[in-house]
Design a protein around this motif. Structure first.
Motif, mmCIF file in Angstrom:
data_model
loop_
_atom_site.group_PDB
_atom_site.id
_atom_site.type_symbol
_atom_site.label_atom_id
_atom_site.label_comp_id
_atom_site.label_asym_id
_atom_site.label_seq_id
_atom_site.Cartn_x
_atom_site.Cartn_y
_atom_site.Cartn_z
ATOM 1 N N THR A 1 32.259 68.094 7.104
ATOM 2 C CA THR A 1 32.087 67.112 8.163
ATOM 3 C C THR A 1 32.485 65.719 7.667
ATOM 4 N N LEU A 2 33.283 65.001 8.465
ATOM 5 C CA LEU A 2 33.532 63.582 8.231
ATOM 6 C C LEU A 2 32.529 62.802 9.079
ATOM 7 N N TYR A 3 32.062 61.678 8.549
ATOM 8 C CA TYR A 3 31.079 60.911 9.319
ATOM 9 C C TYR A 3 31.149 59.439 8.954
ATOM 10 N N GLU A 4 30.629 58.621 9.854
ATOM 11 C CA GLU A 4 30.501 57.198 9.569
ATOM 12 C C GLU A 4 29.293 56.638 10.312
ATOM 13 N N VAL A 5 28.484 55.879 9.603
ATOM 14 C CA VAL A 5 27.365 55.174 10.225
ATOM 15 C C VAL A 5 27.942 53.957 10.938
ATOM 16 N N VAL A 6 27.872 53.960 12.256
ATOM 17 C CA VAL A 6 28.459 52.898 13.075
ATOM 18 C C VAL A 6 27.550 51.677 13.112
ATOM 19 N N ALA A 7 26.242 51.907 13.214
ATOM 20 C CA ALA A 7 25.282 50.807 13.283
ATOM 21 C C ALA A 7 23.915 51.315 12.834
ATOM 22 N N THR A 8 23.071 50.395 12.382
ATOM 23 C CA THR A 8 21.731 50.761 11.944
ATOM 24 C C THR A 8 20.685 49.870 12.606
ATOM 25 N N ALA A 9 19.470 50.371 12.664
ATOM 26 C CA ALA A 9 18.318 49.588 13.118
ATOM 27 C C ALA A 9 17.368 49.503 11.929
ATOM 28 N N GLY A 10 17.692 48.618 10.988
ATOM 29 C CA GLY A 10 16.953 48.569 9.743
ATOM 30 C C GLY A 10 17.069 49.900 9.031
ATOM 31 N N ALA A 11 15.938 50.406 8.531
ATOM 32 C CA ALA A 11 15.934 51.727 7.896
ATOM 33 C C ALA A 11 15.416 52.798 8.842
ATOM 34 N N LYS A 12 15.119 52.415 10.095
ATOM 35 C CA LYS A 12 14.485 53.344 11.032
ATOM 36 C C LYS A 12 15.436 54.364 11.627
ATOM 37 N N ALA A 13 16.624 53.918 11.994
ATOM 38 C CA ALA A 13 17.536 54.788 12.734
ATOM 39 C C ALA A 13 18.972 54.328 12.558
ATOM 40 N N ALA A 14 19.900 55.230 12.896
ATOM 41 C CA ALA A 14 21.324 54.892 12.811
ATOM 42 C C ALA A 14 22.094 55.554 13.947
ATOM 43 N N PHE A 15 23.164 54.905 14.346
ATOM 44 C CA PHE A 15 24.153 55.460 15.265
ATOM 45 C C PHE A 15 25.270 56.004 14.391
ATOM 46 N N VAL A 16 25.464 57.325 14.422
ATOM 47 C CA VAL A 16 26.415 57.984 13.540
ATOM 48 C C VAL A 16 27.489 58.696 14.361
ATOM 49 N N ALA A 17 28.755 58.514 13.983
ATOM 50 C CA ALA A 17 29.873 59.261 14.561
ATOM 51 C C ALA A 17 30.260 60.347 13.575
ATOM 52 N N MET A 18 30.514 61.561 14.078
ATOM 53 C CA MET A 18 30.799 62.711 13.220
ATOM 54 C C MET A 18 32.005 63.485 13.725
ATOM 55 N N MET A 19 32.816 63.948 12.805
ATOM 56 C CA MET A 19 33.936 64.815 13.148
ATOM 57 C C MET A 19 33.849 66.087 12.295
ATOM 58 N N PRO A 20 33.453 67.196 12.895
ATOM 59 C CA PRO A 20 33.390 68.450 12.133
ATOM 60 C C PRO A 20 34.795 68.976 11.861
ATOM 61 N N MET A 21 35.089 69.263 10.609
ATOM 62 C CA MET A 21 36.389 69.829 10.242
ATOM 63 C C MET A 21 36.345 71.353 10.211
ATOM 64 N N THR A 22 35.149 71.903 10.315
ATOM 65 C CA THR A 22 34.934 73.336 10.481
ATOM 66 C C THR A 22 33.963 73.500 11.643
ATOM 67 N N GLY A 23 33.802 74.708 12.118
ATOM 68 C CA GLY A 23 32.949 74.909 13.290
ATOM 69 C C GLY A 23 31.818 75.876 13.035
ATOM 70 N N ARG A 24 30.901 75.516 12.166
ATOM 71 C CA ARG A 24 29.782 76.391 11.818
ATOM 72 C C ARG A 24 28.554 76.112 12.688
#
Length: 324
Positions: free
Chosen positions: A217-240
């Motif tokens: 999986t490729l991923y990137e944290v787009v934004a964070t809310a301190g250490a509580k939460a994150a908005f993450v975008a993900m691109m699966p390179m396999t389909g498990r």
């Protein structure tokens, strides 16, 4: 519509539950309808109201109220399903349909799943890929076997690009990159208290483990809310199965609301308890034609999370080529 029937319970049916006995005789009547017939006293045993778990006895007389003709039920269900599907459509051409699958609706049936996308499809239509029941977003459907074949090959060869958005409980570390390794079926333990033993999940395992499969999986944290939460975008390179859910847990920040892949960190207050995973977009190439690019709008529970944490959809501009 049939008339009222008075059926005597034969010797060989004695001991069966009333609801199961009825369903065997009248399989076209939906379970919800059977429950209503008993609740309203239309379905009776020896002239008395009865519940579905009643064990019927030989010689008892069961009153069967007027029931719709099987062809009527099938036609009504078909029309209802097609109407529901049509309201979910976000893309359509001569070969393909894409719907925005809501969270909580299964893609295929199972032992305890009677309502699912596959069962709503018109004759000849076929699923091209799958999404977990609790994952929302783009689901591709082919209108013919030929379309299913070429679209399926695009998924198998990894030429179809899928992007998922998620809100995580905590912040994945590192903030971007790839996560890869082998995974196999396992069972949940009881580390976090209210988990039932024996519940099947996917687990990270060593290469060579029986029935293990490679997942990346490729991923990137787009934004964070301190250490509580994150908005993450993900691109699966396999389909498990459950790939993204397991990978976020391994990175230390499982998807918010995930009942299987968890952490001992409490869920931030104000979040909906549904799984915060959304199949945001899909791009699939086609020979001799422009590729198909489809985007599904955010579901309400994830919009609520974005509002709570101050995330913005416009922030998600990820250079996937740089992460490959």
């Amino acid at each position: 519509m049939s008339g009222v029937q008075q059926l005597e319970v034969p010797e060989h049916d004695a001991g069966q539950r009333l609801d199961r006995w009825f369903k065997r005789l009248f399989p076209h009547v939906p379970h919800g309808k059977v429950e209503k017939l008993m609740r309203t006293g239309q379905l009776r045993v020896d002239g008395k109201r009865a519940k579905g778990n009643l064990r019927i006895e030989a010689g008892q007389i069961v009153r069967i109220p007027p029931l719709p003709d099987p062809s009527e039920v099938k036609r009504e269900a078909s029309e209802r399903d097609q109407d529901r599907l049509s309201r979910l459509v976000i893309y359509e051409d001569d070969e393909l349909i894409a719907i925005d699958k809501p969270s909580g609706l299964a893609v295929q049936g199972g032992s305890k799943t009677t309502e699912h996308i596959d069962g709503m499809l018109p004759d000849g239509y076929r699923l091209v890929h799958r999404l977990d029941r609790d994952t929302s977003g783009v689901l591709l459907i082919a209108k013919s076997a030929a379309a299913a074949k070429w679209a399926g090959r695009a998924f198998q060869s990894r030429r179809a690009e899928k992007v998922y958005w998620g809100v995580t409980n905590g912040v994945p570390r590192p903030l971007s990159g790839e996560i890869a390794g082998y995974m196999a079926k396992g069972e949940l333990d009881n580390r976090f208290g209210n988990i039932h033993m024996g519940k099947e999940v996917m687990m990270a395992v060593r290469h060579g483990t029986k029935d293990s499969k490679y997942a990346r999986t490729l991923y990137e944290v787009v934004a964070t809310a301190g250490a509580k939460a994150a908005f993450v975008a993900m691109m699966p390179m396999t389909g498990r199965t459950h790939q993204l859910r397991l990978h976020m847990q391994i990175l230390g920040a499982p998807l918010a609301g995930d009942p299987k892949y968890m952490t001992d960190r409490p869920l931030p207050g104000g979040l909906d308890k549904r799984l915060h995973l959304h199949a945001r977009s899909l791009t699939i190439p086609r020979e001799g034609r422009d590729p198909v690019s489809i985007t599904a709008p955010m579901p309400s529970h994830m919009k609520g999370a974005f509002k709570l944490f101050g995330f913005s959809e416009s922030e998600a501009k990820v250079d996937w080529d740089a992460l490959r």
